[in-house]
Design an enzyme around this catalytic site. Structure first.
Site, short mmCIF file in Angstrom:
data_model
loop_
_atom_site.label_atom_id
_atom_site.label_comp_id
_atom_site.label_asym_id
_atom_site.label_seq_id
_atom_site.Cartn_x
_atom_site.Cartn_y
_atom_site.Cartn_z
CG ASP A 193 -2.46 -0.16 -3.10
OD1 ASP A 193 -2.35 -0.75 -4.17
OD2 ASP A 193 -3.45 -0.31 -2.35
N GLY A 217 3.11 -7.71 -8.33
CA GLY A 217 3.58 -7.69 -6.94
C GLY A 217 2.61 -6.91 -6.07
CE LYS A 218 -2.01 -3.98 -4.24
NZ LYS A 218 -2.28 -3.16 -5.41
N GLY A 219 2.44 -5.15 -1.74
CA GLY A 219 3.01 -5.15 -0.39
C GLY A 219 2.21 -4.26 0.52
#
Ligand code: NAD
Length: 430
Positions: A153, A112-114
């Site tokens: 991040d 996932g990433k956001g």
């Protein structure tokens, strides 16, 4: 957007590169077009608007995203970044890379990433808190310990994780610490996480030395970037007897062919806060020579660890590299054009998503402890991390030697195979 064969492509460089790398490995392993098609799209992407009342009373609407590329192996896992270049497509590309990284690491996660498109350096703490909380509330329906587990991040850390988690817990009406990782140690975080990426990187370097019959005390290494990953990599290698001949940060390269005093560099950096963060500026006074920014890549050494930023090893810099082994700490430090140059020169490259997976493995350990409600000792955490990283390295090393392919290609194939096998096992109606 698709190419002439109907495969997905993108105008976003990060997503398009991730797709092309995936297709190259998928073709090598003869993956079916159906599986290629499934894995070239994210399972889910949520775009949210994030209104914030700024300190001057005006209202600004930021744009945020959360992407779940794959949950075939388990909950999706990946960071939340705050930066001006964050877009939905960039998050899609980064989420895909997280799928391969988690798969290769052998941990039970998808990718996932956001992120939010914003300039966090121009915002006050209060503005960032409001933005984080509203973003958290708007992605809350897809976040959870068994669905999607974010982490810090670029330009986010423990504080942002606490704001997001606190908001979602209030909405849920109960406490749920395993919904995200990278929390402060005293607030359900994990002792050992700070050094985890550097420790994992060093574990790969040590295993490579063992496989090649090299004595660490006779090895010389250069480390580009002296932030979280680079500084701990340098320290752990040095503690085991490796001579660190060069370190660098944005202020330049600091070189001593007889060996940098890494402990002193740590101390120096921690007492010398630069304009934006801690810096090595002036460290040449501590018995080393100051060289240009990129010179760290070209010094005489056995191991080179690029731990700063993407694209530093490119078609211009690669031919000048003297190291025989590169262990990648940064994400994508080597460009596609540089790869054959290194390969032709016989340089062995331990690819980023194998070598820098210590961070996500450490996140997995934090999640596992949160689910258990039990804190492991730092020693247990470190031992398990090194064991897992070493085994992952060996898996890829073996495959690369058996099939006579680069470690990067071997890593891609191993990672994609684990995910595609499970997609087939579970069926396409995931
Ligand atoms: P950081 O911000 O703590 O450190 C970055 C370091 O690189 C700093 O010392 C900075 O001065 C230096 N740097 C920046 N530009 C440079 C240049 N042109 N030349 C030389 N040095 C330069 O970041 P970090 O957490 O150590 O991350 C470094 C890289 O590793 C990033 O690519 C990141 O995405 C990747 N990574 C980090 C983790 C983690 O757990 N921190 C995990 C996986 C991957």
């Amino acid at each position: 957007m698709t190419d002439e064969t109907g495969r997905r492509r993108s105008n976003n460089l990060i997503l398009d590169t991730a797709l092309l790398d995936f297709y190259a490995a998928a073709d090598d392993m003869h993956l079916s077009e159906g599986l290629i098609s499934i894995l070239s799209y994210p399972e889910r992407r949520v775009d949210v608007s994030v209104p914030v009342e700024m300190d001057d009373g005006t209202v600004k609407v930021f744009h945020g995203h959360r992407v779940q590329h794959s949950t075939a192996l388990g909950p999706s896992k990946g960071g939340i970044r705050y930066a001006m270049d964050v877009t939905g497509q960039e998050c899609e590309g980064l989420a895909m890379l997280m799928t391969w990284k988690c798969s290769l690491a052998g941990i039970p996660y998808g990718g996932g990433k956001g992120g939010i498109c914003c300039d966090p350096t121009a915002m006050s703490r209060k503005e960032k808190e409001k933005m984080s909380r509203t973003y958290g509330a708007r992605i809350a329906p897809i976040i959870g310990r068994w669905s999607d587990v974010p982490a810090p991040d670029m330009y986010t850390g423990g504080q942002e994780m606490v704001w997001i988690m606190d908001t979602i817990c209030k909405m849920l009406g109960h406490f749920e610490p395993a919904m995200l990782t990278g929390k402060p140690i005293d607030y359900w975080g994990a002792p050992g996480r700070t050094e985890a990426t550097g420790r994992g990187l060093a574990a790969c370097a040590f295993e490579l030395m063992r496989q090649k019959g090299l004595d660490p005390s006779k090895m010389k290494a250069a480390v580009q970037g002296f932030g979280n990953v680079g500084s701990y990599t340098a320290k752990i290698l040095n503690d085991a007897g490796v001579t660190i001949v060069a370190i660098s940060d944005t202020t330049g390269t600091y070189y001593n062919p007889k060996g940098i005093n890494v402990a002193k560099a740590f101390e120096y950096m921690n007492t010398n806060p630069g304009k934006r963060g801690r810096k090595l500026e002036g460290f040449e006074k501590e018995g080393c020579e100051k060289l240009g920014l990129d010179d760290v890549l070209f010094v005489d050494c056995d191991f080179l660890c690029p731990c700063a930023l993407q694209g530093t090893i490119n078609k211009d810099t690669a031919p000048k590299i003297k190291a025989k082994y590169i262990v990648e700490g940064a994400n994508s430090p080597t460009t596609t054009e540089a790869e054959p140059i290194l390969d032709d020169a016989g340089v062995i490259v331990v690819p980023d998503f194998l070598a820098n997976a210590g961070g996500v493995v450490g996140s997995y350990f934090e999640w596992a402890q949160n689910l258990q409600g039990w804190t492991w000792s730092e020693d247990t955490y470190n031992k398990r991390l090194v064991e897992l990283m070493t085994n992952n390295f060996l898996k890829v090393w073996q495959y690369s030697n058996d099939k006579k392919v680069t470690m990067r290609r071997a890593a891609y194939i191993a990672a994609i195979k684990r995910v595609s096998d499970i997609v087939e096992l579970r069926g396409v109606y995931l």
